[in-house]
Structure formats: C-alpha cells, structure tokens
Design a protein around this motif. Structure first.
Motif, PDB file in Angstrom:
ATOM      1  N   MET A 239      12.366  43.526  32.411  1.00 12.26           N
ATOM      2  CA  MET A 239      12.303  43.750  30.970  1.00 12.26           C
ATOM      3  C   MET A 239      11.585  42.593  30.277  1.00 12.26           C
ATOM      4  N   VAL A 240      11.881  41.359  30.730  1.00 16.40           N
ATOM      5  CA  VAL A 240      11.216  40.188  30.158  1.00 16.40           C
ATOM      6  C   VAL A 240       9.719  40.245  30.409  1.00 16.40           C
ATOM      7  N   ILE A 259      -0.310  30.346  35.082  1.00 19.74           N
ATOM      8  CA  ILE A 259       0.394  29.272  34.381  1.00 19.74           C
ATOM      9  C   ILE A 259       0.920  29.780  33.047  1.00 19.74           C
ATOM     10  N   MET A 260       0.039  30.468  32.321  1.00 17.22           N
ATOM     11  CA  MET A 260       0.446  30.969  31.018  1.00 17.22           C
ATOM     12  C   MET A 260       1.558  31.997  31.151  1.00 17.22           C
ATOM     13  N   ASN A 261       1.438  32.870  32.165  1.00 15.62           N
ATOM     14  CA  ASN A 261       2.470  33.878  32.365  1.00 15.62           C
ATOM     15  C   ASN A 261       3.813  33.235  32.679  1.00 15.62           C
ATOM     16  N   PHE A 265       6.902  33.513  30.354  1.00 16.70           N
ATOM     17  CA  PHE A 265       8.148  34.050  30.901  1.00 16.70           C
ATOM     18  C   PHE A 265       9.330  33.139  30.566  1.00 16.70           C
ATOM     19  N   LYS A 266       9.117  31.850  30.745  1.00 18.21           N
ATOM     20  CA  LYS A 266      10.182  30.892  30.468  1.00 18.21           C
ATOM     21  C   LYS A 266      10.576  30.919  28.986  1.00 18.21           C
ATOM     22  N   ILE A 267       9.567  30.952  28.120  1.00 21.66           N
ATOM     23  CA  ILE A 267       9.845  30.980  26.682  1.00 21.66           C
ATOM     24  C   ILE A 267      10.593  32.249  26.299  1.00 21.66           C
ATOM     25  N   LYS A 268      10.133  33.386  26.839  1.00 17.39           N
ATOM     26  CA  LYS A 268      10.757  34.660  26.497  1.00 17.39           C
ATOM     27  C   LYS A 268      12.177  34.749  27.047  1.00 17.39           C
ATOM     28  N   LEU A 269      12.373  34.258  28.285  1.00 17.27           N
ATOM     29  CA  LEU A 269      13.708  34.301  28.892  1.00 17.27           C
ATOM     30  C   LEU A 269      14.711  33.516  28.068  1.00 17.27           C
ATOM     31  N   TRP A 270      14.328  32.291  27.695  1.00 11.63           N
ATOM     32  CA  TRP A 270      15.271  31.467  26.925  1.00 11.63           C
ATOM     33  C   TRP A 270      15.418  31.974  25.497  1.00 11.63           C
ATOM     34  N   GLY A 271      14.376  32.667  25.001  1.00 15.07           N
ATOM     35  CA  GLY A 271      14.526  33.327  23.708  1.00 15.07           C
ATOM     36  C   GLY A 271      15.556  34.442  23.776  1.00 15.07           C
ATOM     37  N   ASP A 337      16.659  24.212  33.504  1.00 15.38           N
ATOM     38  CA  ASP A 337      17.030  23.964  32.098  1.00 15.38           C
ATOM     39  C   ASP A 337      18.507  24.239  31.870  1.00 15.38           C
ATOM     40  N   PHE A 338      19.334  23.828  32.816  1.00  7.50           N
ATOM     41  CA  PHE A 338      20.771  24.092  32.698  1.00  7.50           C
ATOM     42  C   PHE A 338      21.373  23.533  31.406  1.00  7.50           C
TER      43      PHE A 338
END
Length: 744
Positions: A239-240, A259-261, A265-271, A337-338
């Motif tokens: 979904m992310v 790299i951008m993906n 992905f990281k930004i969207k996941l933590w969002g 990023d725990f």
C-alpha cells in the motif's frame, strides 16, 4: 505306622512323588500294570493308616458327633425364632408403608398445587410487568429493568403450553433484543461523537439488563479489531509503494530512482505511522478512556477499573504482532529509526493523559535490541578507526567520535529507558577509547627520565593523555549542554565511565622520578658546613642553603620541561600537590635529624623553610592548598628559633608536628652523651629515612625514640654520672605527653 511316616514315605517315594506334581507319566520305564499295582499298594497303605487313626481316636470322634447333633438342635430353634421375627417385621412394614404411601401421594398433590400456584403467580406478575412495560417505552433504563425482571421470571419456570402467555413471552424476548441492539448502536455512535450523557444512558440500560461486562468486552474487541485493521494498512509495504507511485509518477531519473524510491518509501512509511498514532490509535484510545470514565462514574454497575489498561496492553501486543508480520523493509526502517517509534508512543501517552497507561516495552524488545546493537556498533566504529597502528588520534577524529556520541544521546531525549540504554552504550565506547589508549602507553625504560629532553616515548605518552583529556572534556561539555534534557541516571552513567580517564597514571611516573631526585637533593642537607658554623646569626643576613637553590632550579626545570607536556589541569595539579607534600615531609624529617646543629645552622634551616615555599611555587600557586604539610613547615620554622623548654610548651599547647619528630629535633640541643635515636641503632641518615617511610605509625616512632632515652639513662647509671643533660627531662615529658595523646 504313624500318619506322618506314611506321608513322608509317599512324598519321598520316587513313584508316588510324581502324582503329587501334576505332570504326565508317559514315557516312564515302568509298565502300566506295575504302575497300577504300585498305586493299589499305596491306597492300601493309606486305608490301613486311616483305620488305625479312626481306631485310635474313636472316643473323640464320637464326642464330636454328639456335639454336632446338639448344634443342629440349637440351629433349628434359632431358625424357628427367625421365622417368627420375620412375620412380625412384615406386619410392622404393612403398618408403616400404608400411611407413607398416603403421605407421599398427598405431598405430590401439594407440590403440584404449589407449582400451579407459582405458575399462576409468575403469570400474574408477568402480565402486570408487561402492562407496566408498555407505559415506560420512553425510558430505556426503566424498560431494561422491567425486561430483566421479566426475563428472570420467565427463566424460573417452563411456561410452554400456556396459551395466555405465548404471545407475551415472544414480545418480551423481542423487546429485550431490540432494546439491547438499540443501546449497542447508541453506544457506538456516542463513542464516535463523544456524547457522555448518552453513554451513561447506555450503561444504565446494560446494568439493568445485567450484561455490562459482555457489552464492555464486545465494544473493546470491536475497537481493537478496527485498530488492528488500521495498523495493518499503515504497515502494508505494498500500500505504501502504491501511494508513492501515485505521488511520484512524473519522475523518472534512472540513476537516482532506487535512492529516491527508498527515501520516499521511508518518508511515506513514517508518515503513515505518525498518522496512525496521532489519529487512528489516538481516537481508539480516547473511546476506551471515555468508556472507562463513564463506567467509573457509575459505581453501582460494578468494578471495571482496568478497561483502559487492558485495552492498551492488548493494543501493544497487536501492534507488535502486525509489525512482526510486516515486510523486512518495514522492520529495517523501524530498527533504524526506533526512537521515532518510541516518540510516537510517548507523544500518544502524553496526549491521552491517562495515569493507568504505561508503555509495554516488552512488545518492542526485538526492535529496541536491534537498534541498540546497531547504535553500539556506530559508537564503537569511530573509536576503533581512530587508533590506526600506534598513532595518536587527531582532534578531527576525536571530534567525529564526540559527534556520534552527541547524536546517540540526543536521539534518546524524551524516553528515559532508551536514554539509559544508550548511555550504557556510550559508556562502552568511552571504555573502549580508554582501553585502546592504555594499550599504546609506552612503558620503556626512558618514560620516567628527567635528565635529558623529553624522549619520543614520553612525548607520545603525553600526547595520548592529552587526547584522552580532550575526549573526556568534550563529552563533559556535551553532558553539560544536555543536562537539563537527559535523565540524571543517563548523565551519571556517562560521568562514571569518564572517571577512569585520567593522565594521573602517566604523571605519577614523572612524579616518582621527581620525588626521588628531590630526596637526593634534600639528603645533601647533612653535608652543609654552615649548619655547624659557630657565628652569631643575629648580626648577619642569613640566606638559604645551596642545596635549596639547587632544589628550586630542579623543580622549575621539571615543571617547564616535563609536567608542562600535559594539559589536564586537574591531574597535573594533583600530581604537583603530591610532589610538594612529599618534598615537605622529607624536608621536615631531615631537618629534625640534622646533628650536630649550631645556632647559626638553625637560622640557616629557618631560612631554608621560607625559601622552600618559593621553590615549590612552580608546582602550587597557593602553598596553603597543601594543608597539614604546609602547617608542619610553618611549625618547623618556628621550632628552629625556640629553646627546648619553649618547644615543650608549644607542643603541649597543640602544635602541628608529631611528638616523635619534635623529640628527634630536640636531640640536636643535647650534648654528645645523649645520642640521637638512629645513632643508637647504628644507622646512617639514609637508613633512618627508610625506616620512617615504612613506619608511619606514631606509636612505633615514639617507642623508637624511647629506646635511645632508655639507653642514655642506663649509660648515666653505669657511669655514675651525677647530672642529666638539660634536654633529657624535656624529652621524657614529651614522651609521656605523646603516649597520652596516642591513648586518646
């Protein structure tokens, strides 16, 4: 033949014994005829033996036979009496059973009448409550109370077949289910809008229907189910990815796509996770907390104090399980990023403001342990990399390690448990730094030399110490900047790990060499000719002795050339103070044991006392920091200008010098017959100083001096000398006073 002998004969006979053991005789060597004959003979023997037994016991047999006849007569009499008793018991049975059966029949009739009456009574109550129920349609709470009472009445008896109640019973069941369904729907809608009044109304209905616990469990499980779904969606990597593609469909940079993906992905996941905690989980928790608060207000409905706590515990487990089931990419992001995840939990708890809710860290142990393991690796990596071969680390390398430590401490702000764990990891990196430096400290023969210019080994040791000091001071600066934000336990852990970092061990190598050289210089005091000079010091300007000038030059040289290599002021100051104290202590010991000593010599030593302060000034800015040692130096200076009687008086009034040293000094006022303690022992001054260094106890020193006084007393008696030395009584008095002080 006796019966026993016949039996023994048959048992021991090879032929007869086979009949006593059950086994076939087929295959024996004896023929059948012989066997029959043998058996016949045996039977005859038994018959004759029986006849003999009967003949011998015939009187006893006759007596027993007559007794049997009497017994049979008695048994016949008892049998007739038993028959009579049974007949009478049968008559009594008939008399008892008839009224019993009549009573039983009447009891059954009464029971049926009672059941019928109860059915009629319950039917009447049901009809009455039914009619009452129709009048409270607009009051769900009272309606629930009446329905519960009706349900209890209906459950007491089986009303099947009573036509009058069939329709009523169906309507009661229908209305109860309808009321429960409406109250449940109202509960759900009230939780959504936060209507506390309607929630109270719902729980009054549930309480009156006696189903509060079931409704609470059902509601909480429903909220948990919805929350699980939201958690699963937020952590679903597919979904992310779909959402990322939708938002970045216009970009197509081949070289930077991965790299951008990954970053997107990281930004969207933590969002998603941030929204999950701020909106979805927060709303779910607020529903449960509102549920808890409403139930707490209604004390009458029961004790349900742990609804919110149980919900939070289950929610933590659900989140942990969903995170466990998610993809490796999501798990890796959480591990890296725990602290962000912990911040989400902590921020949520602070927004909820519920005292009963605490973070269930055990559910997050897997990701926390992985994060701490990676953090420890990051902390140790710059420490290990800076120690390349035997080189001393540069300031840039140390600054890099400090930056990593500062980052580790800063990312844990807001969570005490994580902060303490990371502080322990920082402590391990500090220990590693100290161990690496200690392994590279040179211990060659020239590391303590103070004759030539500093050697390469000495310079390297100093550089290592200075690097450690810079490392330690920078960490202390970081702690000072974060002191108000970090938990005190974390600050204490890091501070304790810094205690082992010190330049003092290396400085002590120089200190020992410097002290040994100072001791050699001070020992030359006894070779000074001015100490025995007969001049009157009153008319002359007395300067310090040559050895004191040499000492001053030596101390100044050591401070400028060797001790100045080190930048750690605390350790350097401690080392200098230690050298100064040792110098004063040895100076006092030598002065108290100079002999012979003239009046001019005492003035010379008094000048040396004053000049010693100047000589030690390169080491200590303020000589008063030396404490008792400085007071002893001042006391010695005053001692040099006093008579023995004045010395004894001042000692009695309370002086800084110990009695043993004062007594040793007074021997210089005595004549040649009163030998000094070390002279009596046959020691030179070096042997005496060694003994004083190994015997710090004042009692041992007093006894050592007392030995010389006893020897002097024996000398006077043996030689029948009429007068004692004028110093002798003073020494005896001081010895007595010193022993009294030791007993206190």
């Amino acid at each position: 033949m006796e019966a026993i002998d016949v039996c023994v004969e048959i048992e021991n006979d090879e032929f007869y014994s086979k009949f006593l053991v059950v086994k076939p005789l087929v295959g024996e060597n004896i023929s059948v005829t012989e066997q029959v004959t043998k058996l016949t003979q045996g039977i005859d023997k038994l018959t004759k033996n029986l006849e003999t037994q009967v003949l011998a016991k015939h009187n006893d047999l006759l007596t027993q036979a007559s007794n049997i006849s009497d017994l049979e007569t008695m048994l016949a009499s008892v049998r007739s009496q038993v028959q009579v008793l049974l007949q009478r018991a049968e008559k009594i049975k008939e008399r008892v059973h008839t009224p019993f059966y009549e009573l039983e029949s009447q009891t059954v009739m009464l029971e049926r009448v009672q059941v019928t009456c109860n059915l009629l009574r319950h039917a009447a109550k049901i009809l009455t409550l039914w009619s009452k129920l129709n009048s409270v349609k607009d009051n769900p709470s009272k309606e629930a109370m009446i329905l519960f009472e009706l349900n209890e009445l209906i459950g007491d008896y089986d009303f099947e077949g009573i036509v009058l109640l069939e329709d009523v019973l169906k309507q009661v069941d229908h209305q109860r289910k309808e009321l429960l369904r409406n109250s449940t729907e109202l509960l759900q809608s009230s939780l959504l809008v936060g209507d506390k009044t309607k929630l109270l109304q719902c729980f009054k209905v549930f309480h009156n229907l006696q189903c509060t616990e079931e409704q609470i469990k059902s509601t909480v499980n429903c909220i948990l189910k919805d929350t699980r779904k939201e958690i699963s969606i937020a952590l679903n990597v597919q979904m992310v990815s779909i959402e990322i593609k939708k938002t970045s469909s216009g970009r197509s940079a081949p070289g930077k796509a991965n790299i951008m993906n990954a970053q997107d992905f990281k930004i969207k996941l933590w969002g998603n996770i941030d929204k999950l905690f701020k909106v979805d989980i927060y709303n779910s928790c607020m529903k449960v907390i509102m549920l808890q608060n409403v139930v707490n207000e209604l004390h009458a409905i029961g004790n349900f104090k742990n609804i919110a706590r149980s919900f939070w515990h289950e929610l933590s487990i659900i989140f942990s399980n969903e995170l466990e089931k998610s993809s490796s990419t999501v798990n890796q992001s959480v591990e890296i990023d725990f602290p962000k995840l912990l911040k989400c939990f902590n921020d949520l708890l602070s927004r909820l403001k519920c005292k009963n809710l605490e973070m269930n860290r055990s559910c997050l142990n897997k990701w926390e342990n992985s994060f701490l393991s990676k953090s420890l690796g990051k902390l140790l990596e710059p420490v290990r990399s800076m120690w390349h071969l035997n080189q001393v680390p540069t300031m840039d390398q140390i600054d890099n390690a400090i930056r990593v430590i500062a980052e580790a401490l800063s990312i844990s702000l807001g969570d005490k448990h994580l902060s303490i764990s990371l502080a322990n990891s920082v402590a391990k990196s500090i220990k590693q730094m100290n161990v690496e430096a200690e392994q590279r400290v040179s211990m060659e023969n020239d590391v303590a030399q103070i004759i030539e210019a500093p050697t390469s080994s000495q310079q390297k040791n100093a550089d290592l110490c200075n690097s450690l000091h810079y490392f330690s001071s920078q960490i202390k600066r970081v702690l000072a900047n974060m002191n108000s934000m970090l938990p005190q336990e974390s600050v204490q852990i890091v501070q304790n790990s810094l205690k082992d970092i010190s330049s003092l061990p290396v400085l002590n190598l120089f200190a020992e060499s410097i002290k040994n050289s100072l001791y050699l210089i001070l020992a030359t005091m006894h070779d000074e000719p001015d100490l025995t000079r007969a001049d009157d010091p009153n008319n002359k300007n007395v300067s310090c002795s040559p050895y004191m000038k040499e000492l001053q030059h030596f101390v100044s040289r050591c401070k400028e050339i060797y001790l100045s290599l080190f930048t750690e002021k605390t350790a350097l100051n401690q080392c200098c103070i230690d050298i100064s104290k040792s110098c004063i202590e040895r100076f006092v010991q030598h002065v108290c044991n100079v002999r012979p000593l003239s009046k001019y010599g005492r003035a010379k030593l008094q000048a040396d006392c004053k000049h010693l302060e100047i000589s030690l000034s390169p080491l200590v800015n303020d000589v008063t920091e030396l404490g008792d040692h400085y007071r002893q130096l001042k006391a010695l200076s005053l001692l040099l200008e006093k008579t023995p009687q004045e010395v004894a008086k001042s000692q009695h009034e309370g002086a800084s010098l110990p009695y043993s040293l004062v007594m040793m000094f007074l021997f210089s006022h005595a004549g040649p017959q009163l030998l000094a303690p070390h002279t009596c022992a046959g020691w030179n001054i070096q042997k005496l100083i060694q003994w004083l260094d190994s015997h710090k106890n004042e009692r041992d020193r007093l006894e050592f001096v007392a030995g010389s006084l006893q020897r002097y007393q024996n000398h006077i008696r043996q030689n029948q000398i009429t007068t004692y030395d004028e110093v002798y009584p003073v020494l005896l008095q001081l010895l007595e006073d010193g022993r009294k002080v030791m007993k206190k």
